[in-house]
Motif scaffolding. Structure first.
Motif, PDB file in Angstrom:
ATOM      1  N   ALA A  49       0.831  -1.208   0.000  1.00 35.65           N
ATOM      2  CA  ALA A  49       0.000   0.000   0.000  1.00 35.65           C
ATOM      3  C   ALA A  49       0.867   1.260   0.000  1.00 35.65           C
ATOM      4  CB  ALA A  49      -0.942  -0.008   1.202  1.00 35.65           C
ATOM      5  N   ILE A  50       1.916   1.279   0.821  1.00 33.69           N
ATOM      6  CA  ILE A  50       2.845   2.413   0.865  1.00 33.69           C
ATOM      7  C   ILE A  50       3.488   2.614  -0.504  1.00 33.69           C
ATOM      8  CG2 ILE A  50       5.126   3.061   1.710  1.00 33.69           C
ATOM      9  CD1 ILE A  50       3.207   3.810   3.747  1.00 33.69           C
ATOM     10  N   ARG A  51       3.889   1.530  -1.138  1.00 33.12           N
ATOM     11  CA  ARG A  51       4.552   1.626  -2.448  1.00 33.12           C
ATOM     12  C   ARG A  51       3.611   2.195  -3.499  1.00 33.12           C
ATOM     13  NH1 ARG A  51       6.702  -3.867  -4.008  1.00 33.12           N
ATOM     14  NH2 ARG A  51       4.734  -4.129  -5.118  1.00 33.12           N
ATOM     15  N   LYS A  52       2.348   1.810  -3.452  1.00 31.95           N
ATOM     16  CA  LYS A  52       1.397   2.326  -4.444  1.00 31.95           C
ATOM     17  C   LYS A  52       1.102   3.802  -4.217  1.00 31.95           C
ATOM     18  CE  LYS A  52      -0.829  -1.949  -5.864  1.00 31.95           C
ATOM     19  NZ  LYS A  52      -2.116  -2.616  -6.158  1.00 31.95           N
ATOM     20  N   ALA A  53       0.954   4.193  -2.955  1.00 30.35           N
ATOM     21  CA  ALA A  53       0.756   5.618  -2.678  1.00 30.35           C
ATOM     22  C   ALA A  53       1.977   6.415  -3.120  1.00 30.35           C
ATOM     23  CB  ALA A  53       0.487   5.820  -1.195  1.00 30.35           C
TER      24      ALA A  53
END
Length: 579
Positions: A49-53
């Motif tokens: 999720a952090i990587r996509k944001a």
């Protein structure tokens, strides 16, 4: 990805020390685990999720023309001393000496990178022809958070996108600032966040204009003042009360003031109770030091002073409450008994004070107050200012409606820094006449962790998280009901393969577990779209497809299930991108 091959340690029970929904759900859904107070490990779902944001942030930064770099987190303490921020940060700045060969070196872990990037540009920028320029990075920051809480919302180590613009003119700065403001709006929309841009104070970072981007949330630590009619919004430090200067009320037929004994009663509440009046019938006289000179600030007794507004009204560089010795020297009385009548230091008057017909004030004498004081008669002033915190019900400064309060989570902040750092660190450029000028700077930060925590705080139901497609760890969760049934797994594997080939992030729950158990975990981790294969549907040749956010399940032929899911995901991605 197959569930059996990754690490998703879901929890049935809510951890006792998790105070708010985002913290509870990020723990229960297996996104994070705490190492120590203020420091968390991001597990596979949280990392994805952090990587996509981060990628959405990166795309929008690139779209503005900003260029990415990566600066060191380890920084020399001398840079903070040159800008004066070693003292401004205080204990928040993590700094320490280390031994190198035969000498000590004092270092800091970067809380932000204003000093580092300005020092860099002082070495690399020489001519106006190289400007304007904006650089950015996505990197871990460090701050000694004395009260870590609320999971990843308040930590000592966090992931931040920070960008810095450099310009030759205010016009160039304004253009860069607007590009960043617009980019932030696109970023939060693409991430599926409800957000409010609010006018804000620049605070210790410096600068003269800024906006915060807030997620409305019941558990937000920040208070936002906003108008639901016209969209005006500001944080409490900046919010305008919507009032203007008015001449004092009429002084005709008002009796003269009278001094009364108020032994040991130095607070507004104590005096009001003693005299059987309301705090709104009193004037509080606060003594400040503005650029080291005493000044009195007058507010209605039930109002709270706003230091930022007071500093701006005085055009002061520094502002602090006066010490007891200064108060006694300025008023001839102990703390709690200051008043404006015959006061010998400058006074600054709030708009609401001039509207009071009479008031009770300190008498500038120990254990005494004065009643029947008339603003404009018993003490004079040329004009008034907005010096207090806004309150719910105050008039909107932009329209005819009333202001209201909401709580919010800050996820971004943009500043017009001006030349604060470039002057301190001698970052200059030569203009077309070969004359030197300091670089004009802007600063733009986004808390990437806070995007994820903000979504967890606001996008959930009683069963678990509800991710938007754009930042969900996986876009589709595929649930074969009986992994021991070869026919079920044949269709599940076919759908799984088609989704992967189409570039869809899919998680297949291949655990040998009861359907109810899998459904509970699916609700908890909140993957946006769910495909169920097996049971009665297998006999009918259909799969069930259902959005986590709600609505009825659709029955789709097994051969068309993957394509239907692909179309749904792509349509939702396009919707978020085009908001």
């Amino acid at each position: 990805m197959r569930w059996s091959q990754t690490l998703i340690p879901t929890m049935k029970e809510t951890p006792a020390d998790a105070e708010i929904p985002s913290h509870q759900l990020m723990l229960r859904a297996g996104l994070i685990r705490q190492l120590m107070a203020g420091a968390y490990t991001y597990l596979p779902l949280g990392t994805r999720a952090i990587r996509k944001a981060s990628e959405i942030v990166r795309q929008e930064m690139d779209r503005t023309g900003a260029v990415e770099l990566s600066m060191p987190a380890l920084q020399p303490i001398e840079l903070f001393e040159r800008t004066g921020r070693r003292d401004a940060f205080g204990n928040v700045l993590i700094n320490f000496p280390i031994r190198r060969r035969d000498h000590n070196v004092h270092l800091a872990l970067g809380p932000t990178h204003e000093e580092v990037v300005t020092d860099l540009m002082s070495r690399l920028i020489s001519s106006y022809r190289q400007l304007p320029m904006t650089v950015y990075q996505i990197q871990t920051k460090f701050r000694n958070e004395e009260r870590p809480r609320f999971g990843v919302l308040r930590t000592s180590e966090f992931l931040m996108k920070d960008a810095y613009s450099f310009a030759t003119t205010v016009e160039q700065l304004n253009e860069s600032y607007q590009k960043m403001y617009d980019a932030y709006c696109r970023i939060y929309s693409r991430c599926g966040l409800e957000f409010i841009p609010v006018e804000a104070e620049s605070g210790p970072i410096g600068g003269d204009a800024s906006h915060e981007f807030m997620i409305p949330a019941d558990n937000g630590e920040d208070r936002i003042v906003r108008c639901d009619s016209c969209g005006y919004a500001a944080n409490l430090e900046r919010a305008d009360t919507g009032r203007n200067h008015q001449a004092p009320a009429s002084t005709e037929n008002q009796p003269p003031p009278e001094t009364v004994d108020t032994p040991g009663l130095g607070s507004i509440e104590a005096v009001a109770n003693f005299l059987k009046i309301q705090p709104s019938e009193m004037i509080k006289t606060l003594i400040y030091l503005a650029d080291d000179k005493p000044v009195a600030v007058l507010l209605r007794g039930d109002h709270e002073a706003n230091d930022g507004k007071i500093r701006r009204a005085l055009s002061a560089q520094t502002l602090e409450m006066a010490d007891n010795a200064t108060i006694e020297r300025s008023t001839n009385a102990p703390v709690g008994f200051a008043g404006p009548v015959e006061l010998k230091i400058p006074i600054l008057v709030d708009h609401d004070v001039s509207l009071m017909s009479t008031a009770v004030v300190g008498a500038n004498a120990e254990d005494k107050h004065t009643t029947g004081v008339v603003p404009g008669r018993d003490f004079t002033f040329d004009t008034t200012f907005d010096l207090r915190n806004a309150e719910a019900g105050d008039p909107c400064p932009k329209c005819e409606s009333k202001l209201e309060f909401v709580h919010g989570i800050e996820v971004g902040h943009v500043f017009k820094l001006g030349t604060k750092y470039s002057e301190a660190l001698e970052a200059e450029f030569l203009d077309e006449k070969e004359q030197r000028h300091p670089l004009i700077m802007g600063c733009y930060g986004i808390g990437v962790n806070r995007i994820i925590a903000g979504l967890a705080e606001t996008c959930h139901d009683e069963n678990g998280l509800i991710w938007p497609v754009s930042v969900a760890p996986y876009e589709v969760e595929l649930i074969p009901l009986n992994v021991s049934d070869p026919e079920v797994m044949k269709h599940a594997e076919s759908i799984y393969s088609e989704l992967q080939q189409a570039g869809i992030d899919v998680l297949m729950d291949d655990r040998d577990a009861r359907p109810g158990f899998k459904f509970k975990d699916a609700d908890l981790i909140g993957i946006p779209l769910r495909i169920i294969v097996g049971g009665k549907g297998l006999k009918e040749g259909i799969a069930e497809i259902k959005w986590r956010r709600g609505g009825d399940a659709e029955k789709i032929p097994l051969a068309e299930a993957a394509n239907d899911a692909i179309n749904k995901i792509q349509a939702e991605q396009n919707r978020l991108s085009n908001q």
